[in-house]
Design a protein around this motif. Structure first.
Motif, PDB file in Angstrom:
ATOM      1  N   GLU A  88       0.002  -8.100   0.680  1.00 29.74           N
ATOM      2  CA  GLU A  88       1.019  -7.726   1.636  1.00 29.74           C
ATOM      3  C   GLU A  88       2.183  -7.058   1.224  1.00 29.74           C
ATOM      4  O   GLU A  88       2.392  -6.327   2.212  1.00 29.74           O
ATOM      5  CB  GLU A  88       1.175  -9.364   2.220  1.00 29.74           C
ATOM      6  N   GLN A  89       2.685  -7.196   0.203  1.00 28.39           N
ATOM      7  CA  GLN A  89       3.783  -6.668  -0.167  1.00 28.39           C
ATOM      8  C   GLN A  89       3.499  -4.901  -0.398  1.00 28.39           C
ATOM      9  O   GLN A  89       4.209  -4.097   0.261  1.00 28.39           O
ATOM     10  CB  GLN A  89       4.567  -6.956  -1.515  1.00 28.39           C
ATOM     11  N   LEU A  90       2.415  -4.740  -0.894  1.00 29.95           N
ATOM     12  CA  LEU A  90       1.885  -3.220  -1.079  1.00 29.95           C
ATOM     13  C   LEU A  90       1.559  -2.580   0.076  1.00 29.95           C
ATOM     14  O   LEU A  90       1.812  -1.451   0.630  1.00 29.95           O
ATOM     15  CB  LEU A  90       0.450  -3.121  -2.053  1.00 29.95           C
ATOM     16  N   SER A  91       0.952  -3.546   1.116  1.00 34.09           N
ATOM     17  CA  SER A  91       0.359  -2.724   2.411  1.00 34.09           C
ATOM     18  C   SER A  91       1.761  -2.696   3.265  1.00 34.09           C
ATOM     19  O   SER A  91       1.836  -1.729   3.994  1.00 34.09           O
ATOM     20  CB  SER A  91      -0.610  -3.706   3.428  1.00 34.09           C
ATOM     21  N   GLN A  92       2.674  -3.590   3.357  1.00 35.29           N
ATOM     22  CA  GLN A  92       4.056  -3.265   3.949  1.00 35.29           C
ATOM     23  C   GLN A  92       4.600  -2.092   3.443  1.00 35.29           C
ATOM     24  O   GLN A  92       5.443  -1.355   4.229  1.00 35.29           O
ATOM     25  CB  GLN A  92       4.826  -4.573   3.869  1.00 35.29           C
TER      26      GLN A  92
END
Length: 190
Positions: free
Chosen positions: A96-100
């Protein structure tokens, strides 16, 4: 100065140690995993489409954030790959952090709705089937602020397809995209 700062953070820019070079080292990918052939993102297209396609290819590994994070670089090229390799990977712990972070970086492509001129410029590639071309066309048309009805889309697709296919397609009437694809599949001019 940046080198000193990085060294204080535990990253030695001159180091060639595996631990210093490998991004997301603690993220595990299953041993028998074969990386799918991704359509690689270069930073110029709609980032959400890329994320959806990427996740769709890896749906068997859903919930394995580490694998998603490690494999994501295989779906990137050019500026997008440069962005990925420059990430502060100590800050990224989850998918989630990477995709955001990915969306934040390429957000300028999110709000760029295509216009009619963009659709007219969208040509069928020499190595592309008509059904794939129709899919690309429809995906772009779906993002337009002012929609184009199916009849006009079919007309434009037929006239913008490769000339050998276009000459064949203009001789048939089509009420919808399904009929267009069926005619192509029956005759196999692709």
């Amino acid at each position: 100065m940046q080198r000193k700062l990085r060294k204080q953070q535990g990253v030695d820019l001159s180091s060639t140690k595996f631990r210093d070079l490998c991004r997301f080292l603690d993220a595990m990918v299953p041993q028998d995993f074969e990386v799918p052939k991704f359509k690689r993102y270069d930073g110029t297209r709609y980032p959400m489409d890329h994320l959806r396609g990427f996740c769709g290819e890896l749906n068997t590994m859903a919930g394995n954030d580490g694998a998603f994070i490690r494999v994501f670089q295989k779906s990137l090229k050019g500026d997008a790959l440069d962005w990925y390799t420059s990430l502060d990977y100590y800050q990224i712990k989850t998918w989630e952090q990477l995709s955001q972070a990915f969306i934040d970086r390429f957000v300028y492509n999110l709000n760029v709705a295509p216009e009619r001129a963009d659709l007219v410029a969208l040509r069928q590639r020499n190595d592309e089937s008509l059904s794939t071309y129709v899919g690309r066309w429809r995906a772009m048309a779906d993002r337009m602020k002012t929609p184009i009805d199916d009849e006009e889309q079919i007309y434009k697709i037929i006239h913008l397809a490769n000339p050998s296919i276009s000459r064949y397609l203009v001789s048939y009437p089509y009420a919808n995209f399904t009929q267009l694809i069926r005619v192509v599949k029956k005759s196999k001019p692709e």
